[in-house]
Design an enzyme around this catalytic site. Structure first.
Site, PDB file in Angstrom:
ATOM      1  N   ASN A 132      49.985  44.500  38.834  1.00 50.16           N
ATOM      2  CA  ASN A 132      50.594  45.694  39.424  1.00 50.16           C
ATOM      3  C   ASN A 132      51.510  46.438  38.466  1.00 50.16           C
ATOM      4  OD1 ASN A 132      51.815  43.058  40.133  1.00 50.16           O
ATOM      5  ND2 ASN A 132      53.543  44.322  40.723  1.00 50.16           N
TER       6      ASN A 132
ATOM      7  N   GLN B  46      46.012  45.284  43.971  1.00 47.65           N
ATOM      8  CA  GLN B  46      45.974  46.500  43.141  1.00 47.65           C
ATOM      9  C   GLN B  46      44.554  46.882  42.729  1.00 47.65           C
ATOM     10  OE1 GLN B  46      48.405  48.627  42.366  1.00 47.65           O
ATOM     11  NE2 GLN B  46      50.095  47.464  43.260  1.00 47.65           N
TER      12      GLN B  46
ATOM     13  N   SER C 235      45.640  45.002  50.499  1.00 47.62           N
ATOM     14  CA  SER C 235      46.653  45.701  51.288  1.00 47.62           C
ATOM     15  C   SER C 235      46.258  47.164  51.453  1.00 47.62           C
ATOM     16  CB  SER C 235      47.994  45.604  50.550  1.00 47.62           C
ATOM     17  OG  SER C 235      48.967  46.374  51.213  1.00 47.62           O
TER      18      SER C 235
ATOM     19  N   HIS D 255      47.939  49.925  52.119  1.00 50.95           N
ATOM     20  CA  HIS D 255      48.722  51.061  51.603  1.00 50.95           C
ATOM     21  C   HIS D 255      48.572  51.282  50.105  1.00 50.95           C
ATOM     22  CE1 HIS D 255      52.513  49.258  49.819  1.00 50.95           C
ATOM     23  NE2 HIS D 255      52.058  48.202  50.460  1.00 50.95           N
TER      24      HIS D 255
ATOM     25  N   THR E 239      48.891  40.142  68.780  1.00 53.67           N
ATOM     26  CA  THR E 239      48.054  41.281  69.182  1.00 53.67           C
ATOM     27  C   THR E 239      47.775  42.145  67.951  1.00 53.67           C
ATOM     28  OG1 THR E 239      49.050  41.237  71.353  1.00 53.67           O
ATOM     29  CG2 THR E 239      47.935  43.282  70.733  1.00 53.67           C
TER      30      THR E 239
ATOM     31  N   CYS F 145      58.925  46.452  44.187  1.00 46.64           N
ATOM     32  CA  CYS F 145      59.711  45.352  44.740  1.00 46.64           C
ATOM     33  C   CYS F 145      60.837  44.943  43.813  1.00 46.64           C
ATOM     34  CB  CYS F 145      58.831  44.144  44.992  1.00 46.64           C
ATOM     35  SG  CYS F 145      57.358  44.567  45.854  1.00 46.64           S
TER      36      CYS F 145
HETATM   37  N1  PLP Z   1      50.477  41.845  45.486  1.00 51.40           N
HETATM   38  C1  PLP Z   1      50.501  42.849  44.610  1.00 51.40           C
HETATM   39  C2  PLP Z   1      49.788  42.711  43.301  1.00 51.40           C
HETATM   40  C3  PLP Z   1      51.186  44.041  44.915  1.00 51.40           C
HETATM   41  O1  PLP Z   1      51.213  45.027  44.029  1.00 51.40           O
HETATM   42  C4  PLP Z   1      51.845  44.133  46.166  1.00 51.40           C
HETATM   43  C5  PLP Z   1      52.642  45.332  46.496  1.00 51.40           C
HETATM   44  O2  PLP Z   1      53.229  45.969  45.645  1.00 51.40           O
HETATM   45  C6  PLP Z   1      51.773  43.048  47.056  1.00 51.40           C
HETATM   46  C7  PLP Z   1      51.078  41.921  46.679  1.00 51.40           C
HETATM   47  C8  PLP Z   1      52.430  43.104  48.394  1.00 51.40           C
HETATM   48  O3  PLP Z   1      51.674  43.908  49.288  1.00 51.40           O
HETATM   49  P1  PLP Z   1      52.349  44.483  50.615  1.00 51.40           P
HETATM   50  O4  PLP Z   1      53.298  45.556  50.201  1.00 51.40           O
HETATM   51  O5  PLP Z   1      51.188  45.013  51.418  1.00 51.40           O
HETATM   52  O6  PLP Z   1      53.014  43.339  51.304  1.00 51.40           O
END
Ligand code: PLP
Length: 388
Positions: free
Chosen positions: A151, A179, A199, A201, A237, A325
């Protein structure tokens, strides 16, 4: 001034067609999918349709897709699920030192519970050596978890090679493909994975929804206890609008991915080349070729990443210093340090991640703004004065 968003790895805007697909499931089609009357059956049908679309995007069987609340839950579910279901067989897990915190913190948690974790190093391009994986295997190894694409600096890992090693050794293999899915072709069979996280988003779907691919036969302890949803693998749910949104995003990604990846690769290379040419003492982080089509990560000497991000923001350009993060922390990126960068180089890193609405004009704006910003910051920098 037009705002330029170049942080698509942090999150993507939800595609208007995804929003459109989701909307009825907030209002008229609101039934609980577990209800046996028609309101419930209608939403149950929508979930199953979405499951097929998600499965199709990664070459999986639809029964092997479990919806989760996002990438973090999928990673936790895969790693803790395998650890607890297989602890009589062994207590050793192999991962890499460049994983997302969702994997690393889960591994640290398991370490505190008595599991033994091997954190593999990476080379200067951020690649894990499959031979290191092979050498790290012991008779107690129950799981290998190595991400498919990073990422922060975009390197794509030799996942299929690791998958082969895992299969030969009969060890479960999980990959965090958060990613990668929707951006590059991902096929669970070609990669040889037993578990894969994604994921919504990160691929123009909504936040708060993701999925874990679980290959048939994988022994996994459920993470959420309660009702019998998701074939008893994940109680609660279902988030029907979210699942429908992920399904639509997967469908769109499948249709648009190859053309979009080609377009973004051109813009990515234009940006990287321009930055290296126009700003001295700059280097590209990550693998120069085997990288995501939308990621440019550079280290610029004698300037702080945070200062560049704030100055770019003043010019309406959004970029980041690393993963979303960790960008609120002042610690340098664990990923860049693992690749052998110094603390100073890691602190001077900047990540641009491009996406669906990135244009050539946006790239030109960055190539005009950043050299000016760097020159201004360097003129004030004590780091530069002491090094020249
Ligand atoms: N793993 C990777 C490589 C990510 O880039 C991210 C989010 O930045 C995640 C896991 C976490 O995903 P989520 O935000 O859907 O919890």
């Amino acid at each position: 001034m037009k705002r330029i968003y170049l942080d698509y790895a942090a999150t993507t805007p939800t595609h208007p067609e995804v929003v459109k697909a989701m909307l009825p499931y907030f209002t008229e089609a609101f039934g609980n999918p577990s209800s046996i009357y028609s309101y419930g059956q209608e939403t149950k049908g929508a979930i199953e349709e979405a499951r097929v679309k998600v499965a199709d995007l990664i070459g999986a069987r639809d029964e092997d897709i479990v919806f989760t609340s996002g990438g973090t839950e999928a990673d936790n579910f895969a790693i803790k699920g395998v650890a607890y279901a297989n602890e009589l067989k062994g207590n050793h897990i192999i991962t890499s030192s460049i994983e997302h915190h969702a994997v690393l913190e889960t591994c640290k948690f398991l370490e505190r519970k008595g599991f033994i974790i091997t954190y593999l190093p990476v080379d200067k391009c951020g690649s894990v050596d499959p031979d290191d994986v092979r050498k790290a295997i012991t008779d107690k190894t129950i799981l290998i978890s190595v991400m498919h694409a990073n990422n922060e600096m975009g390197t794509i890992e030799p996942t299929a090679k690791i998958g082969k090693i895992a299969k030969e050794a009969e060890i479960y293999f999980h990959t965090d493909a958060v990613q990668a899915v929707g951006h590059i072709p991902v096929d669970v069979n070609e990669l040889g994975v037993d578990l894969l996280s994604m994921s919504a988003h990160k691929l123009y779907g909504p936040k708060g929804i993701g999925a874990l691919y679980v290959k048939k036969g994988t022994k996994l302890t459920p993470f959420m206890h309660g009702g019998e949803q998701e074939r008893r693998r994940r109680a609660s749910t279902e988030s029907v609008p979210g699942i429908v949104g992920l399904g639509k995003a997967a469908e769109l990604a499948r249709e648009e991915m190859s053309e979009e990846a080609e377009r973004l690769t051109c813009l990515r290379d234009q940006l990287a080349k321009g930055l290296l040419e126009r700003i001295d003492h700059t280097c590209l982080n990550g693998h120069p070729i085997i990288r995501l089509p939308n990621n440019v990560n550079v280290s610029i000497d004698y300037v702080e990443g945070e200062s560049m991000v704030l100055n770019l923001d003043l010019e309406s350009i959004c970029a980041s210093t690393g993963s979303a993060c960790s960008s609120s922390s002042l610690e340098p990126s664990h990923v860049l340090l693992a690749m052998g960068l110094s603390h100073e180089q890691a602190h001077g890193s900047l990540r641009f991640t491009l996406g669906k609405w990135t244009t050539e004009e946006d790239i030109e704006r960055v190539l005009d703004a950043l050299p000016r910003i760097v020159a201004k910051l360097r003129a004030m920098s004590p780091l530069l004065k002491s090094n020249r």
